[in-house]
Design a protein around this motif. Sequence first.
Motif, short mmCIF file in Angstrom:
data_model
loop_
_atom_site.label_atom_id
_atom_site.label_comp_id
_atom_site.label_asym_id
_atom_site.label_seq_id
_atom_site.Cartn_x
_atom_site.Cartn_y
_atom_site.Cartn_z
N ALA A 149 0.96 -7.60 12.87
CA ALA A 149 1.20 -8.82 12.10
C ALA A 149 2.10 -8.54 10.89
O ALA A 149 3.06 -9.26 10.63
CB ALA A 149 -0.12 -9.43 11.65
N LEU A 150 1.80 -7.47 10.17
CA LEU A 150 2.60 -7.12 9.01
C LEU A 150 4.06 -6.88 9.39
O LEU A 150 4.98 -7.23 8.65
CB LEU A 150 2.03 -5.87 8.33
N ASP A 151 4.26 -6.29 10.55
CA ASP A 151 5.62 -5.97 10.98
C ASP A 151 6.44 -7.20 11.32
O ASP A 151 7.67 -7.17 11.27
CB ASP A 151 5.57 -5.03 12.19
N GLU A 152 5.78 -8.31 11.65
CA GLU A 152 6.49 -9.55 12.00
C GLU A 152 6.89 -10.37 10.77
O GLU A 152 7.65 -11.32 10.90
CB GLU A 152 5.63 -10.41 12.94
N MET A 153 6.37 -10.02 9.61
CA MET A 153 6.62 -10.82 8.40
C MET A 153 7.92 -10.37 7.75
O MET A 153 7.94 -9.60 6.80
CB MET A 153 5.43 -10.68 7.44
N THR A 154 9.03 -10.89 8.25
CA THR A 154 10.35 -10.40 7.82
C THR A 154 10.65 -10.74 6.37
O THR A 154 11.23 -9.92 5.65
CB THR A 154 11.45 -10.97 8.73
N THR A 192 8.41 -11.25 3.95
CA THR A 192 7.51 -10.44 3.13
C THR A 192 8.04 -9.02 2.99
O THR A 192 8.06 -8.45 1.89
CB THR A 192 6.10 -10.42 3.75
N LYS A 193 8.51 -8.44 4.09
CA LYS A 193 9.09 -7.09 4.04
C LYS A 193 10.32 -7.07 3.15
O LYS A 193 10.49 -6.17 2.31
CB LYS A 193 9.48 -6.63 5.45
N SER A 194 11.19 -8.06 3.30
CA SER A 194 12.42 -8.11 2.52
C SER A 194 12.13 -8.24 1.02
O SER A 194 12.78 -7.58 0.20
CB SER A 194 13.29 -9.28 2.98
N VAL A 195 11.15 -9.05 0.68
CA VAL A 195 10.78 -9.24 -0.73
C VAL A 195 10.33 -7.91 -1.35
O VAL A 195 10.73 -7.57 -2.47
CB VAL A 195 9.68 -10.31 -0.86
N VAL A 196 9.52 -7.15 -0.62
CA VAL A 196 9.05 -5.87 -1.14
C VAL A 196 10.23 -4.92 -1.37
O VAL A 196 10.33 -4.27 -2.42
CB VAL A 196 8.01 -5.25 -0.19
N PHE A 203 17.69 -11.47 -8.04
CA PHE A 203 16.64 -11.21 -7.06
C PHE A 203 16.86 -12.12 -5.86
O PHE A 203 16.74 -13.34 -5.95
CB PHE A 203 15.27 -11.48 -7.67
N VAL A 204 17.21 -11.53 -4.73
CA VAL A 204 17.49 -12.28 -3.51
C VAL A 204 16.41 -11.93 -2.49
O VAL A 204 16.43 -10.85 -1.88
CB VAL A 204 18.88 -11.94 -2.95
N ALA A 205 15.47 -12.83 -2.30
CA ALA A 205 14.30 -12.54 -1.46
C ALA A 205 14.67 -12.19 -0.03
O ALA A 205 14.03 -11.34 0.61
CB ALA A 205 13.36 -13.75 -1.47
N LEU A 264 3.44 4.31 3.16
CA LEU A 264 2.19 3.64 2.80
C LEU A 264 2.37 2.74 1.57
O LEU A 264 1.78 1.66 1.51
CB LEU A 264 1.10 4.67 2.54
N VAL A 265 3.16 3.17 0.61
CA VAL A 265 3.38 2.34 -0.59
C VAL A 265 4.04 1.02 -0.19
O VAL A 265 3.64 -0.06 -0.67
CB VAL A 265 4.23 3.10 -1.62
N VAL A 266 5.04 1.09 0.68
CA VAL A 266 5.68 -0.14 1.16
C VAL A 266 4.65 -1.00 1.89
O VAL A 266 4.58 -2.23 1.70
CB VAL A 266 6.86 0.19 2.09
N LEU A 267 3.84 -0.37 2.72
CA LEU A 267 2.80 -1.09 3.47
C LEU A 267 1.82 -1.75 2.51
O LEU A 267 1.46 -2.93 2.68
CB LEU A 267 2.07 -0.12 4.39
N TRP A 268 1.37 -1.02 1.49
CA TRP A 268 0.38 -1.57 0.55
C TRP A 268 0.97 -2.74 -0.24
O TRP A 268 0.27 -3.71 -0.53
CB TRP A 268 -0.12 -0.48 -0.38
N CYS A 269 2.24 -2.66 -0.59
CA CYS A 269 2.87 -3.78 -1.30
C CYS A 269 2.94 -5.02 -0.41
O CYS A 269 2.69 -6.15 -0.87
CB CYS A 269 4.27 -3.40 -1.78
N ARG A 270 3.28 -4.81 0.84
CA ARG A 270 3.31 -5.94 1.78
C ARG A 270 1.90 -6.51 1.96
O ARG A 270 1.70 -7.74 1.97
CB ARG A 270 3.89 -5.49 3.12
N LEU A 271 0.93 -5.62 2.10
CA LEU A 271 -0.45 -6.07 2.29
C LEU A 271 -0.95 -6.81 1.06
O LEU A 271 -1.71 -7.79 1.17
CB LEU A 271 -1.35 -4.88 2.60
N TYR A 272 -0.53 -6.37 -0.13
CA TYR A 272 -0.92 -7.06 -1.35
C TYR A 272 -0.45 -8.52 -1.31
O TYR A 272 -1.22 -9.44 -1.60
CB TYR A 272 -0.34 -6.36 -2.58
N LEU A 273 0.81 -8.72 -0.94
CA LEU A 273 1.34 -10.09 -0.85
C LEU A 273 0.63 -10.89 0.22
O LEU A 273 0.35 -12.09 0.04
CB LEU A 273 2.84 -10.04 -0.56
N VAL A 274 0.32 -10.25 1.34
CA VAL A 274 -0.38 -10.96 2.43
C VAL A 274 -1.74 -11.45 1.95
O VAL A 274 -2.08 -12.64 2.11
CB VAL A 274 -0.53 -10.03 3.65
N GLU A 275 -2.53 -10.56 1.39
CA GLU A 275 -3.86 -10.95 0.95
C GLU A 275 -3.79 -11.97 -0.20
O GLU A 275 -4.61 -12.90 -0.27
CB GLU A 275 -4.65 -9.72 0.50
#
Length: 479
Positions: A330-335, A337-341, A399-401, A438-449
């Motif tokens: 699911a995290l990998d599909e959030m384009t 969210t990934k770009s914002v991080v 800042f270009v999301a 993992l840091v990138v993953l945790w930042c994405r997960l932070y936004l998700v939650e």
Amino acid sequence: MASSSYEPSTTNLPLKPIPGSYGLPIIGVLHDRQDYFYNQGRDKYFASRIEKYNSTVLKLNMPPGGFIAPDPKVIALLDGVSFPILFDNAKVEKRDVFEGTYMPSTEFFGGYRTCAFQDTAEPSHNLLKRFIFYILTAKHHNSLPLFSSNLSEHFIDLDKQLAKNHKANYNCSVEAFSFNFFFKLITDKSPTETKIGNCGPILCQTWLAAQLAPLGTAGLPKMFNCLEDILLRTVPVPACTVKSSYNKLYQGLMEAGTTVLDEAEKMGITREEACHNLAFVLGFNAFGGLSNQFPILVKWVGLGGPGLHKKLADEIRAVVKKKGGVTFAALDEMTLTKSVVYEVMRIEPTVPYQYARAREDLVVSSHDASFKIKKGEMIFGYQPFATKDPKIFENPEEFVAERFIGDGEKLLKHVLWSNGRETDNATPNNKICPAKNLVVLWCRLYLVEFFLRYDTYTFDFKPFGVSPRITIKSLSKSK
């Protein structure tokens, strides 16, 4: 115009002498320190010298100088083309330059030179970094549920502060979350089960402040600038002043980290050395890194306003519903969210500086020219100028999301926050942050939650050190 297809050309560039000036002995250092900390500020200090010498590669002094760092002279790399030579382990050495032109006393680290201060050519560097990789790999699958569980406590704390005070101290809350999460990730125990108790963040802050004091300011009135400069940057803060704080961290890890310390012994590392390296990873890399990274993330996403918040919430909720939960897939599909991080890490990297010494005589190229650097000279890179290079990024100060969506992914090699390119992987043989992915993953997960729980938020912030101080004013909950 810069675009996602930008490829710098460093062939056939003229070879020029490195411009710039170190000034007169002692006087030049003091003058530059005043400019850097008080008269101009960090960015203007570099920008004014680029303009003066018409070059993004130049000579200048970097704090602290004084008895702490008697040789503050550096070759500064202030563009996105020259900066990456700092990652070339064949050409540069990273021995004892982790915190800049000075090395804190090893008494801050139990008498050991921890992995962060070691060069890749030192045999113990490979061994210690493999130990850190072991921990991260062994705990990888537990990190998502553990992160989510601790994050829930963090959000509850923010809600309680808002209900009681109509505002919330974000930094204090996220510092507690960051320490508790990483301590439990390493040891499988809560710090409250050890002598650390609830004091983890203040223990880390005290220990870090003593090491990093020469690189900051105390925020005193302007009339005291000269006095502050002399006090902070003439002699180092003795390690004995924070020994009790550090010992409590160390003893808590020694007590709770039995499993990982057993593994260290199997790898040929003594429990004592392994535990001091764990204390550094916990206090400096993990707590120091995450407790600065999350405020930066919240600041820039907050500045994006309700429009960006709705886009993120819509993407996150749709993908989670489709995938049946918050999963790696699911995290990998959030384009978006990934770009914002990635954009947050580009526009305001948590660690703005890189240092190294030339292993040999070498040539470094900017966009416009090439320059010779002699063996042994200190090389300094200021990352915010590299990742906001206008010849690489369009509208670099904006800042270009969506910057890294689709064709924009080609620009990821110019995102450099981890002591390497975002497209490179950490290994035991390089200096890239072992927790980079993992840091990138945790930042994405932070936004998700966050956006599963809230629709939008309002906040204030003030610059403070390398990260902003955030006050949450409102959190609008999703229905």
